[in-house]
Design a protein around this motif. Structure first.
Motif, short mmCIF file in Angstrom:
data_model
loop_
_atom_site.label_atom_id
_atom_site.label_comp_id
_atom_site.label_asym_id
_atom_site.label_seq_id
_atom_site.Cartn_x
_atom_site.Cartn_y
_atom_site.Cartn_z
N LEU A 35 0.84 -1.20 0.00
CA LEU A 35 0.00 0.00 0.00
C LEU A 35 0.88 1.25 0.00
O LEU A 35 1.68 1.47 0.92
CB LEU A 35 -0.92 0.01 1.22
CG LEU A 35 -2.29 -0.66 1.05
CD1 LEU A 35 -2.14 -2.13 0.68
CD2 LEU A 35 -3.14 -0.49 2.31
N LEU A 36 0.73 2.05 -1.06
CA LEU A 36 1.46 3.30 -1.20
C LEU A 36 0.49 4.46 -1.05
O LEU A 36 -0.37 4.68 -1.90
CB LEU A 36 2.15 3.36 -2.56
CG LEU A 36 3.00 4.61 -2.84
CD1 LEU A 36 4.23 4.65 -1.93
CD2 LEU A 36 3.43 4.66 -4.31
N GLY A 37 0.61 5.19 0.05
CA GLY A 37 -0.23 6.37 0.25
C GLY A 37 0.23 7.49 -0.65
O GLY A 37 1.42 7.80 -0.70
N LEU A 64 1.69 -2.95 -6.14
CA LEU A 64 1.33 -1.62 -5.66
C LEU A 64 -0.18 -1.45 -5.58
O LEU A 64 -0.91 -1.78 -6.52
CB LEU A 64 1.87 -0.53 -6.57
CG LEU A 64 3.30 -0.02 -6.38
CD1 LEU A 64 3.53 1.16 -7.32
CD2 LEU A 64 3.57 0.39 -4.95
N VAL A 65 -0.65 -0.89 -4.48
CA VAL A 65 -2.02 -0.39 -4.35
C VAL A 65 -1.91 1.11 -4.09
O VAL A 65 -1.27 1.52 -3.11
CB VAL A 65 -2.78 -1.08 -3.20
CG1 VAL A 65 -4.17 -0.46 -3.04
CG2 VAL A 65 -2.88 -2.58 -3.44
N LEU A 142 4.05 2.60 2.91
CA LEU A 142 4.82 3.83 2.77
C LEU A 142 3.86 4.93 2.35
O LEU A 142 3.13 4.78 1.36
CB LEU A 142 5.92 3.67 1.72
CG LEU A 142 6.80 4.89 1.43
CD1 LEU A 142 7.54 5.34 2.68
CD2 LEU A 142 7.80 4.58 0.31
N PHE A 143 3.84 6.01 3.10
CA PHE A 143 2.92 7.11 2.84
C PHE A 143 3.72 8.31 2.34
O PHE A 143 4.59 8.83 3.05
CB PHE A 143 2.17 7.49 4.12
CG PHE A 143 0.75 7.93 3.91
CD1 PHE A 143 0.40 8.71 2.81
CD2 PHE A 143 -0.24 7.58 4.81
CE1 PHE A 143 -0.91 9.11 2.62
CE2 PHE A 143 -1.56 7.97 4.62
CZ PHE A 143 -1.90 8.74 3.52
N GLU A 211 5.71 3.90 7.51
CA GLU A 211 6.79 4.83 7.18
C GLU A 211 6.20 5.96 6.36
O GLU A 211 5.27 5.74 5.58
CB GLU A 211 7.88 4.10 6.37
CG GLU A 211 9.08 4.96 6.03
CD GLU A 211 10.17 4.18 5.31
OE1 GLU A 211 11.26 4.75 5.08
OE2 GLU A 211 9.94 3.01 4.95
N VAL A 212 6.73 7.17 6.53
CA VAL A 212 6.25 8.31 5.74
C VAL A 212 7.43 9.07 5.16
O VAL A 212 8.53 9.10 5.73
CB VAL A 212 5.38 9.28 6.57
CG1 VAL A 212 4.20 8.55 7.21
CG2 VAL A 212 6.19 10.02 7.63
#
Length: 260
Positions: A35-37, A64-65, A142-143, A211-212
């Motif tokens: 998940l990629l924010g 990837l989402v 990861l955002f 993580e951001v």
């Protein structure tokens, strides 16, 4: 905890570096989904372009989402809240399809490898369901974050938003709407910009991410860079300072934003 910034030459160099981080985390994380924010707009656009280039070179991004932070909303004739038409250029869902997922998928197909297929966007009719969807998937790996230039909004969280806020519908302040006039040139007057949006909350960002990476680029973001780099805790008058309270935060900026 204040953040020690990484300062690179320009926005494209920032995009290249952040894309490399995405690839590194993707390769080192197991599971069916990563998940990629993602914010919409200009800030992370170089990162999205770099990811498409990696896909063209054969990088496997199929897991990837794309998890979007927010969306503009309108009120239907029956009084219900709904997302704006994704065909509109300023739709966050439309942006994700046209500028994030689409180019990566096209590049993947051209390289003969599997492509990512999923874009998630909050539903104004049931914002809480977005929390449940993210949490059920194990959180955001990861955002990528961005800050408003003039008021420090993050996603559509306005100055004064509570630290405990979760996904919700919100009225957009004039500063946020003016910032978005710069992102979407077809907004030639303020009254063309939607007045409400649905957004992840401040606590959604902090609690639901592993993580951001806060990305700050351009001379017009010098105030944002200064506020975020100096913060050691969340400051409600500049919501993007939540980055310092997130797990594994990184601040990446270009020289223009850092005033160098």
């Amino acid at each position: 905890m204040s953040l020690h910034p990484t300062v690179l030459t320009d926005a494209e160099a920032v995009g290249d570096a952040v894309a490399e981080m995405v690839l590194d985390r993707l390769r080192s994380t197991a599971g069916d989904r990563f998940l990629l924010g993602c914010p919409g707009g200009r800030t992370a656009a170089p990162t999205y372009r770099a990811l498409a280039r990696h896909a063209a070179a054969g990088a496997d991004l199929s897991r990837l989402v794309i998890v979007m932070m927010d969306e503009y909303i309108v009120t239907g004739d029956d009084g219900t809240l709904r997302r704006v038409d994704p065909e509109l250029s300023y739709s966050c869902l439309g942006f994700a399809r046209r500028h994030i997922l689409g180019p990566i998928a096209d590049a993947s197909h051209a390289a003969g490898i599997a492509a990512p297929t999923e874009v998630w966007v909050p539903d104004p009719a049931d914002p809480e369901a977005y929390e449940e969807q993210i949490e059920a998937a194990g959180g955001i790996d990861l955002f990528l974050l961005a800050s408003g230039a003039s008021d420090g909004h993050i996603a559509f969280n306005q100055p004064g938003t509570a630290r405990t806020s979760r996904s919700h519908v919100t009225q957009l302040g004039e500063a946020t709407r003016r910032d978005n006039m710069g992102t979407f040139p077809e907004f030639t007057s303020l009254d063309m910009v939607p007045t409400h949006g649905v957004t992840v909350g401040i606590d959604t960002i902090a609690a639901c991410s592993r993580e951001v990476v806060m990305i700050v680029s351009g001379e017009h973001k010098q105030d944002a860079f200064a506020r975020i780099a100096a913060a050691d805790a969340y400051e409600a008058d500049w919501p993007a300072t939540i980055a310092v309270e997130c797990k594994s935060p990184t601040l990446v900026a270009d020289r223009a934003a850092a005033g160098q």
